[in-house]
Design a protein around this motif. Structure first.
Motif, PDB file in Angstrom:
ATOM      1  N   ASP A  33      -0.406   3.303   0.696  1.00 18.52           N
ATOM      2  CA  ASP A  33      -1.585   4.110   1.024  1.00 18.52           C
ATOM      3  C   ASP A  33      -1.652   4.463   2.504  1.00 18.52           C
ATOM      4  OD1 ASP A  33      -4.024   5.398   0.529  1.00 18.52           O
ATOM      5  OD2 ASP A  33      -5.159   3.609   1.045  1.00 18.52           O
ATOM      6  N   ILE A  34      -1.491   3.472   3.372  1.00 13.25           N
ATOM      7  CA  ILE A  34      -1.509   3.733   4.816  1.00 13.25           C
ATOM      8  C   ILE A  34      -0.102   3.946   5.356  1.00 13.25           C
ATOM      9  CG2 ILE A  34      -1.402   1.304   5.512  1.00 13.25           C
ATOM     10  CD1 ILE A  34      -3.446   4.138   7.207  1.00 13.25           C
ATOM     11  N   HIS A  37       1.022   7.556   6.052  1.00 11.38           N
ATOM     12  CA  HIS A  37       0.442   8.142   7.254  1.00 11.38           C
ATOM     13  C   HIS A  37       1.144   7.624   8.504  1.00 11.38           C
ATOM     14  CE1 HIS A  37      -3.078   9.968   5.179  1.00 11.38           C
ATOM     15  NE2 HIS A  37      -2.896   8.953   4.331  1.00 11.38           N
ATOM     16  N   PHE A 131      -4.585  -3.653   8.704  1.00 12.25           N
ATOM     17  CA  PHE A 131      -5.211  -2.342   8.511  1.00 12.25           C
ATOM     18  C   PHE A 131      -6.541  -2.442   7.769  1.00 12.25           C
ATOM     19  CE2 PHE A 131      -0.582  -1.694   8.735  1.00 12.25           C
ATOM     20  CZ  PHE A 131      -0.538  -0.934   9.903  1.00 12.25           C
ATOM     21  N   CYS A 170      -8.386  -1.725  11.930  1.00  7.50           N
ATOM     22  CA  CYS A 170      -8.898  -0.350  11.881  1.00  7.50           C
ATOM     23  C   CYS A 170     -10.245  -0.257  11.175  1.00  7.50           C
ATOM     24  CB  CYS A 170      -7.889   0.569  11.197  1.00  7.50           C
ATOM     25  SG  CYS A 170      -7.533   0.115   9.485  1.00  7.50           S
ATOM     26  N   PHE A 173     -11.495   2.511   5.798  1.00  7.49           N
ATOM     27  CA  PHE A 173     -10.927   3.835   5.583  1.00  7.49           C
ATOM     28  C   PHE A 173     -12.074   4.805   5.271  1.00  7.49           C
ATOM     29  CE2 PHE A 173      -6.707   2.000   3.748  1.00  7.49           C
ATOM     30  CZ  PHE A 173      -6.324   1.616   5.027  1.00  7.49           C
ATOM     31  N   LYS A 211      -7.459   7.855   7.903  1.00  8.57           N
ATOM     32  CA  LYS A 211      -6.114   7.273   7.868  1.00  8.57           C
ATOM     33  C   LYS A 211      -5.163   7.933   8.862  1.00  8.57           C
ATOM     34  CE  LYS A 211      -6.752   6.091   3.030  1.00  8.57           C
ATOM     35  NZ  LYS A 211      -6.412   6.437   1.630  1.00  8.57           N
TER      36      LYS A 211
END
Length: 310
Positions: A33-34, A37, A131, A170, A173, A211
């Motif tokens: 998913d991340i 990116h 993340f 982070c 999301f 993201k």
């Protein structure tokens, strides 16, 4: 019909024999998913970038298209596996920066990456798969508490082994929470029409980051001495808002008032117990984020962390 990607192999010589301006980056879990990116941001910022993959010609057309997009963007594919120590060491020897973006089921297996980094002996920065919220500061319940404990324990392994690192906190999301205006009961359903569910009183502050921005910040700091062996917090003040504030902004834009339904913590806990994966993890994280404010209820200690936008 689709074709297998045309592989652009990295030279398997150690980095010190190369003359490169930008650090070489190896992404493990790049299809996640991340991870997708991060790969894109790494290539965009000019890093020689490789992704560890199990097979060059998967049967899944979506995976083939993803591999082709990486190759077409200038990234390289390295065949290897988290559970194949020799291939992992071979890939890591080519990199300066190792970024793990593995999913929750493989978090504990990152000790294999540490062992490979130790044997390779050439990595100048490791970014483990976090993340999210700062796992050393979360106050939640299972199953999220068990996942966060795994991540926190892995931090201790990295530190004990003397692996140079940066932990990326982070927070939330934005793509997950904002389309439903923070209503975790309606994730994936879009904005509420008339009624919205609020965990707790709605005043706890959460942090929302997209993201692409998470990936860009991550890649901008991998060579930055100020973030070495520290936590990178993505907590720009304008991105720190309560659920009540989110709802108020939406009501002003939509021109209508939503009916608010507040869930007390005991109801949230019961809901978590009855949910199944992955909803149970999402809900237990939401308890920490939206009801307890664990993303913003502390000051960043400059001795251990830095704020990304600063």
């Amino acid at each position: 019909m689709w074709s297998s990607p045309q592989i652009q192999s990295w030279s398997m010589e150690p980095k010190e024999d190369m003359d490169m301006e930008k650090s070489r980056v190896l992404v493990i879990g790049g299809a996640g998913d991340i991870g997708k990116h991060i790969v894109a941001a790494s290539v965009h910022l000019g890093h020689p970038t490789a992704i560890l993959i199990k097979e060059f010609a998967p049967s899944d057309i979506i995976k083939v298209q993803l591999l082709n997009s990486w190759v077409n963007s200038g990234a390289s594919l390295l065949k290897g596996d988290l559970f194949d120590h020799e291939s992992l060491v071979k890939a890591i020897k080519c990199a300066d920066i190792v970024i793990s973006a593995v999913g929750p089921h493989q978090v504990a297996e990152q000790t294999r990456i540490v062992a490979a980094i130790k044997e390779a002996g050439s990595v100048k920065r490791s970014v483990p798969s976090e993340f999210g919220s700062d796992v050393d500061r979360l106050h939640t319940v299972d199953p999220a508490v068990s996942l966060c404990a795994l991540k926190a324990n892995f931090r201790r392994v990295i530190e004990a082994e003397g692996i140079p690192h940066t932990y990326v906190s982070c927070n939330s999301f934005a793509e997950t929470y904002l389309p439903s205006i923070g209503d975790v009961t309606a994730i994936g359903a879009g904005p509420p029409a008339s009624k919205i569910t609020i965990l707790g009183d709605g005043d706890a502050k959460a942090v929302f980051v997209f993201k692409d921005d998470i990936a860009t910040y991550t890649m901008r700091v991998v060579d930055d001495a100020r973030t070495l062996n520290k936590i990178l917090y993505m907590r720009r003040p304008t991105n720190v808002v309560s659920h009540n504030e989110l709802i108020s902004m939406w009501e002003k834009k939509a021109g209508r008032t939503l009916q608010k339904v507040h869930l007390p913590e005991e109801e949230i806990l019961k809901w978590i117990e009855e949910a199944v994966f992955p909803l149970n993890i999402l809900l237990s994280l939401a308890l920490s984020i939206f009801a307890r404010g664990d993303q913003s209820n502390f000051d960043i200690d400059p001795a251990v962390g830095v704020e990304a936008t600063s």
